[in-house]
Design an enzyme around this catalytic site. Structure first.
Site, PDB file in Angstrom:
ATOM      1  N   CYS A 131      75.479 -48.036  86.290  1.00 44.10           N
ATOM      2  CA  CYS A 131      75.788 -47.743  87.705  1.00 44.10           C
ATOM      3  C   CYS A 131      74.585 -47.942  88.632  1.00 44.10           C
ATOM      4  CB  CYS A 131      76.325 -46.321  87.839  1.00 44.10           C
ATOM      5  SG  CYS A 131      75.519 -45.123  86.783  1.00 44.10           S
ATOM      6  N   GLN A 158      69.918 -39.741  90.992  1.00 45.45           N
ATOM      7  CA  GLN A 158      71.234 -39.999  90.415  1.00 45.45           C
ATOM      8  C   GLN A 158      72.081 -38.725  90.280  1.00 45.45           C
ATOM      9  OE1 GLN A 158      69.246 -43.385  87.628  1.00 45.45           O
ATOM     10  NE2 GLN A 158      71.328 -42.859  87.034  1.00 45.45           N
ATOM     11  N   HIS A 251      74.937 -42.102  93.768  1.00 50.70           N
ATOM     12  CA  HIS A 251      73.525 -42.335  93.428  1.00 50.70           C
ATOM     13  C   HIS A 251      72.805 -42.872  94.678  1.00 50.70           C
ATOM     14  CE1 HIS A 251      74.551 -41.638  89.365  1.00 50.70           C
ATOM     15  NE2 HIS A 251      74.388 -42.830  88.836  1.00 50.70           N
TER      16      HIS A 251
HETATM   17  N1  LIG Z   1      79.904 -41.833  84.975  1.00 49.63           N
HETATM   18  C1  LIG Z   1      79.367 -42.944  85.436  1.00 49.63           C
HETATM   19  O1  LIG Z   1      78.882 -43.031  86.592  1.00 49.63           O
HETATM   20  C2  LIG Z   1      79.322 -44.166  84.579  1.00 49.63           C
HETATM   21  C3  LIG Z   1      78.922 -45.362  85.156  1.00 49.63           C
HETATM   22  C4  LIG Z   1      78.882 -46.521  84.385  1.00 49.63           C
HETATM   23  C5  LIG Z   1      79.211 -46.425  83.052  1.00 49.63           C
HETATM   24  N2  LIG Z   1      79.600 -45.235  82.506  1.00 49.63           N
HETATM   25  C6  LIG Z   1      79.928 -45.212  81.080  1.00 49.63           C
HETATM   26  O2  LIG Z   1      81.324 -44.972  80.895  1.00 49.63           O
HETATM   27  C7  LIG Z   1      81.526 -44.207  79.727  1.00 49.63           C
HETATM   28  C8  LIG Z   1      82.382 -42.991  80.066  1.00 49.63           C
HETATM   29  O3  LIG Z   1      81.704 -42.207  81.009  1.00 49.63           O
HETATM   30  P1  LIG Z   1      82.360 -40.942  81.712  1.00 49.63           P
HETATM   31  O4  LIG Z   1      81.355 -40.532  82.714  1.00 49.63           O
HETATM   32  O5  LIG Z   1      83.751 -41.217  82.141  1.00 49.63           O
HETATM   33  O6  LIG Z   1      82.392 -39.881  80.476  1.00 49.63           O
HETATM   34  P2  LIG Z   1      83.285 -38.577  80.274  1.00 49.63           P
HETATM   35  O7  LIG Z   1      83.650 -37.949  81.563  1.00 49.63           O
HETATM   36  O8  LIG Z   1      82.534 -37.766  79.286  1.00 49.63           O
HETATM   37  O9  LIG Z   1      84.638 -39.117  79.594  1.00 49.63           O
HETATM   38  C9  LIG Z   1      84.664 -39.654  78.292  1.00 49.63           C
HETATM   39  C10 LIG Z   1      86.043 -40.236  77.991  1.00 49.63           C
HETATM   40  O10 LIG Z   1      85.982 -40.870  76.714  1.00 49.63           O
HETATM   41  C11 LIG Z   1      87.022 -40.337  75.880  1.00 49.63           C
HETATM   42  N3  LIG Z   1      86.609 -40.308  74.482  1.00 49.63           N
HETATM   43  C12 LIG Z   1      85.607 -39.585  73.935  1.00 49.63           C
HETATM   44  N4  LIG Z   1      85.553 -39.814  72.601  1.00 49.63           N
HETATM   45  C13 LIG Z   1      86.547 -40.694  72.318  1.00 49.63           C
HETATM   46  C14 LIG Z   1      87.023 -41.298  71.129  1.00 49.63           C
HETATM   47  N5  LIG Z   1      86.457 -41.052  69.941  1.00 49.63           N
HETATM   48  N6  LIG Z   1      88.072 -42.156  71.200  1.00 49.63           N
HETATM   49  C15 LIG Z   1      88.660 -42.421  72.401  1.00 49.63           C
HETATM   50  N7  LIG Z   1      88.269 -41.858  73.561  1.00 49.63           N
HETATM   51  C16 LIG Z   1      87.219 -41.012  73.516  1.00 49.63           C
HETATM   52  C17 LIG Z   1      87.245 -38.939  76.423  1.00 49.63           C
HETATM   53  O11 LIG Z   1      88.504 -38.460  75.987  1.00 49.63           O
HETATM   54  P3  LIG Z   1      88.812 -36.886  75.757  1.00 49.63           P
HETATM   55  O12 LIG Z   1      89.396 -36.395  77.050  1.00 49.63           O
HETATM   56  O13 LIG Z   1      89.815 -36.913  74.659  1.00 49.63           O
HETATM   57  O14 LIG Z   1      87.532 -36.218  75.396  1.00 49.63           O
HETATM   58  C18 LIG Z   1      87.160 -39.200  77.914  1.00 49.63           C
HETATM   59  O15 LIG Z   1      88.365 -39.777  78.354  1.00 49.63           O
HETATM   60  C19 LIG Z   1      80.136 -43.862  79.177  1.00 49.63           C
HETATM   61  O16 LIG Z   1      79.806 -44.777  78.167  1.00 49.63           O
HETATM   62  C20 LIG Z   1      79.237 -44.070  80.346  1.00 49.63           C
HETATM   63  O17 LIG Z   1      77.944 -44.463  79.981  1.00 49.63           O
HETATM   64  C21 LIG Z   1      79.676 -44.109  83.235  1.00 49.63           C
END
Ligand SMILES: NC(=O)c1ccc[n+]([C@@H]2O[C@H](COP(=O)([O-])OP(=O)(O)OC[C@H]3O[C@@H](n4cnc5c(N)ncnc54)[C@H](OP(=O)(O)O)[C@@H]3O)[C@@H](O)[C@H]2O)c1
Length: 343
Positions: A131, A158, A251
């Site tokens: 991001c 951030q 951010h």
């Molecule tokens: N947040 C940001 O600004 C941002 C920006 C760019 C990239 N990202 C990337 O995007 C990804 C997700 O980020 P987030 O912020 O959305 O995280 P988050 O809020 O922690 O959500 C994680 C998601 O992944 C699912 N999950 C976890 N373990 C899993 C498994 N074994 N199989 C299938 N689904 C699973 C969770 O499902 P449950 O509900 O079942 O736990 C939830 O839907 C990360 O890799 C992060 O680095 C995030």
């Protein structure tokens, strides 16, 4: 000939990024007929409304991708390493939001407004940048194209949503707890996977992700490596300091950039204004500049506090703000998916 029905899968649909993808699908007509929502076992069975339709979230397994055209992955790097190849093997194109494939030379790392033509080179996987990288390259791309660029030094501010839903809950609980005189026990930041945690409420943490052997953090090195890859310029000098601040969404970045030629402020501003997806907010007289609260739930990148360096005639200082959950993640992913679905 009847148009082919398109099937989209969203892995991590219940997470911070996944939820924003669903919100975007309410507003933006992505050409898909079927949507499958996937998560871990924990959230399987949850019902969510998408485009007016009640859908049940399913546990993501290799067979979830049978018949899927495009799969959007936002469920962490471990899940992507395991399931992206399964999706691709079943004929889907994977758009991955995690760090798992970004530096793979066979995987395009794409910000559509900057290097959208790279999508054509995909071999089944397209990576979405980090991001903090995305919003920075959006603002720097027009300057680099017009005037050349030697060096970037960035310090980030951030939001906690960049560390997922659990970090947002931690900021809220700590803030309430501290105001009520309770002792708080942080467990999420700088990263749940690290052994030591610090409070983020009423604090800033100068560490995002683990340290690398060169004393920069992985988040900082992501900004360095990804910027060079997106700009296809290994000689560009880039250094970053990444800091977590107690803001829920959006951010901010203080960026020093050295161009290859001396240009006027009017030229810098008109180049930025001509860039699709960038909005200039720069009026010191009226105290106007971008702030994270103004960008929440918006797809654009905002640039302000534009000033020439006091000592280097080719040096410029910029303040760049964007919603990390939108352009930094969900919106960029949907833009890429849209191009694939329409190609
Ligand atoms: N947040 C940001 O600004 C941002 C920006 C760019 C990239 N990202 C990337 O995007 C990804 C997700 O980020 P987030 O912020 O959305 O995280 P988050 O809020 O922690 O959500 C994680 C998601 O992944 C699912 N999950 C976890 N373990 C899993 C498994 N074994 N199989 C299938 N689904 C699973 C969770 O499902 P449950 O509900 O079942 O736990 C939830 O839907 C990360 O890799 C992060 O680095 C995030």
């Amino acid at each position: 000939m009847m148009p082919m029905k398109k099937h989209l899968a969203i892995v991590g649909a219940t997470g911070a990024v996944g939820q924003e993808i669903l919100r975007i699908l309410e507003q933006y007509q992505l050409p898909v007929d079927q949507i499958t929502l996937l998560s871990s076992k924990r959230s399987a069975g949850t019902e969510l409304t998408v485009r007016g339709e009640r859908l049940t979230v399913q546990e993501a397994t290799p067979d979830s991708f049978q018949g899927v055209d495009v799969a959007l992955f936002s469920a962490g790097g471990t899940v992507s390493k395991l399931l992206v190849p399964e999706a691709v093997q079943r004929g889907a194109v994977a758009v991955d939001n995690t760090n798992a494939y970004r530096m793979d030379p066979h995987v395009p790392l794409v910000v559509p407004e900057v290097n959208g033509e790279a999508i054509k080179e995909h071999q089944g996987i397209i990576a979405n940048p980090n991001c903090s990288t995305t919003q920075m390259v959006m603002a720097l791309h027009p300057l680099r194209q017009a005037y050349g660029m030697r060096r970037i030094i960035v310090s980030t501010y951030q939001a906690v949503s960049g560390a997922g839903h659990s970090a947002m809950v931690e900021l809220e609980n700590e803030t309430k707890g501290i105001l009520e005189g309770e002792k708080v026990t942080p467990t999420i930041l700088p990263s749940a996977a690290l052994p030591v945690h610090y409070p983020i409420a009423f604090n800033v943490i100068p560490q995002i992700d683990r340290f690398e052997p060169n004393d920069y953090t992985l988040e900082e090195m992501k900004m360095v490596r990804e910027t060079k890859k997106i700009f296809q310029d290994a000689t560009l000098e880039v250094a970053a300091t990444c800091v977590r601040v107690p803001v829920f969404r959006g951010h901010s970045e203080s960026v020093y950039v050295e161009l290859e030629q001396e240009v006027s402020k009017e030229d810098v501003i008109s180049s930025l204004q001509a860039m699709a997806g960038v909005i200039v907010v720069d009026n010191p007289e009226k105290q106007q500049y971008p702030m994270p609260i103004d960008g929440v739930g918006k797809p654009e990148v905002y640039v302000g506090r534009i000033r020439r360096d006091l000592d280097h005639p080719n040096g410029w200082h910029l303040w760049i703000v964007s919603d990390n959950l939108w352009k930094g993640a969900a919106w960029n992913t949907v833009q890429i998916a849209d191009q694939i679905l329409k190609s």
